[in-house]
Design an enzyme around this catalytic site. Structure first.
Site, short mmCIF file in Angstrom:
data_model
loop_
_atom_site.label_atom_id
_atom_site.label_comp_id
_atom_site.label_asym_id
_atom_site.label_seq_id
_atom_site.Cartn_x
_atom_site.Cartn_y
_atom_site.Cartn_z
N ARG A 291 -6.15 -3.82 6.65
CA ARG A 291 -7.42 -3.35 7.22
C ARG A 291 -8.29 -2.73 6.12
NH1 ARG A 291 -3.64 0.87 7.86
NH2 ARG A 291 -4.37 2.73 6.78
N ARG A 337 -11.44 14.38 2.42
CA ARG A 337 -11.58 14.17 3.86
C ARG A 337 -11.83 15.52 4.52
NH1 ARG A 337 -7.16 9.75 5.95
NH2 ARG A 337 -7.24 8.35 4.13
#
Ligand code: MV4
Length: 448
Positions: A291, A337
């Site tokens: 992905r 993040r």
């Protein structure tokens, strides 16, 4: 082939995919759950369609709802983003059979890589170096004990249907092996519907290095350098960077070429990532992610490429627009993040963001779907933003990230920004090349 894409995901990656579509003049239809109805990025799409209630099982994980939404909206392609259905071979196959284009690899490649034993076998066949072990199913018996002795203790027992840290057990002593196999089989059967387990030599203090690839439908494939993703906690990555500090370029080149060979052998198409453990100057394959990944951004910053654009182009049948010798590696990039969570307890902190201010300036990129007044839903992943800093050197990238995090304001909810500020100021982090255990061990020292 297709002019409209259904975005079957939410949050920052939905917005990122919208940007890729717009770059190519493609229409994008944003799928949303009832919890995301008022999210600003839903309005930014060319069209939007509600796919179900807040819980993902009835919306972002509902294959039929998504296929129906694509048909209703006139989308001939579906982008799964990351997480949710992005690595679900059954979903990819359903889409292949129904007619639209799945913006990922062929279902067959997802299936091969989803089974960690068949993945390792494919890698061994293509000459990709793997962690020494046994690439077959194990029973809780004496035969397995003989296999483990040959591999050498300590070993790690892993579920073939697992991955990403789920379904594994470290075995340090021979006497514990048979029980560990029995328990891991039991858990794997329940969690993944597949009790098959295999075994590897356990590496004590590795780094997590991954290599990005992209392949077109004409048999061409490129490796796009590596990322260091060792800064993680409980298998959740916190900070990633590219290139990996002090991993020899020659090693990456050699293994990158083998990754390309593996992709060609399995007829891979689209973007993908080969995950390795790095220890004692070697890279050992563990898993492949089929992905687009959260941390694709740091590869984009150092190569100057738009990975979502490339992903869309190869799905449209276009040949890769560059050759391996054209792949650049300029400077250094770091991604932090930003999660809506308590920086000490790591408990999710959903709720309304009062004031939001995103940093900017030279070398700073922010990928985020949030705005002042945005309500972070409780139902999904806690990541609300990615701050990416690029610089000529790692030192410059760190300094720019520190500037960016000093400027970033998120009011009303708790975030892990303090953890990032603390990490970026740590001399051990500044030295580069820490292992996968760095963050968790450092926290223990903090608490002592
Ligand atoms: C390992 C390992 C040590 N030795 N395999 C965890 C996630 C999954 N992708 C594989 N994992 C590991 N496999 C061997 N032979 C240590 C880990 C591991 C880990 C790997 C990457 C990033 C973070 C990790 C945290 C704990 C354990």
């Amino acid at each position: 082939m297709f002019d409209t894409v259904l975005i079957a995901n939410r949050g920052e990656i939905a917005l990122r995919i919208q940007r890729g579509c717009r770059r190519l003049g493609l229409r994008c239809v944003q799928a949303f759950s009832e919890a995301d109805r008022d999210a600003p990025y839903v309005r930014l799409a060319d069209a939007s369609v509600c796919i179900g209630p807040a819980p993902s099982a009835g919306s972002y994980l509902d294959k039929d709802a998504l296929l129906l939404a694509a048909r209703a909206a006139g989308a001939q392609a579906i982008h799964p983003g990351y997480g949710f259905l992005s690595e679900n071979a059954d979903f990819a196959q359903m889409i292949e059979e129904e007619g639209p284009v799945f913006l990922g690899p062929p279902a067959s490649a997802i299936r091969t890589m989803g089974d960690k034993i068949s993945a390792k076998r494919a890698m061994i066949a293509a000459g990709v170096p793997c962690v020494p072990g046994y690439e077959g199913g194990l029973e809780a018996d004496e035969t397995s004990l003989a296999i483990a002795r040959r591999v050498g203790f300590p070993v790690i027992v892993k579920a073939a249907g697992g991955g990403g840290g789920r379904g594994m057990r470290i075995v340090r002593d021979e006497s514990e092996l048979i029980g560990a196999i029995a328990m891991t089989r039991e858990e794997a059967g329940r969690a993944f519907g597949n009790p098959t387990v295999y075994l590897e030599r356990f590496l004590e203090k590795p780094r997590h290095i991954e290599i990005q690839i992209v392949a077109d439908a004409h048999g061409d494939c490129l490796w796009l350098g590596e990322r260091d993703c060792s800064m993680q906690r409980r298998h959740q990555k916190i900070l990633e960077e590219a290139p990996a500090p002090s991993v020899p370029r020659a090693l990456i080149v050699r293994v990158g070429r083998r990754c390309v060979a593996a992709c060609k052998a399995m007829g891979y198409r689209g973007v993908g990532t080969f995950e390795f453990l790095h220890e004692d100057g070697e890279l050992f394959f563990i898993e492949m992610n089929t992905r687009l990944q959260v941390e694709h951004t740091v590869s984009e910053m150092v190569t100057g490429l738009d990975l979502v654009e490339l992903q869309l182009r190869v799905a449209l049948g276009e040949p890769l627009p560059l050759g391996q010798d054209d792949v650049r590696r300029d400077g250094h990039a770091i991604e932090c993040r930003i999660n809506a969570e308590d920086p000490v307890t790591f408990m999710p902190s959903a709720g309304r963001i009062g004031f939001w201010h995103a940093p900017g300036g030279p070398g700073i990129r922010v990928d985020s779907h949030v705005t002042s007044g945005y309500v972070v839903p409780t139902h999904y992943d806690s990541m609300i933003a990615k701050v990416i800093a690029h610089g000529a050197t790692r030192t410059e990238a760190i300094a720019r990230m520190q500037g960016a995090l000093a400027e970033l304001v998120v009011e009303g909810i708790k975030t892990n920004i303090p953890l990032h500020r603390n990490l970026l100021a740590d001399p051990d982090f500044a030295a580069g090349g820490a292992s996968i255990h760095f963050l968790e061990r450092r926290r223990k020292v903090d608490r002592a």
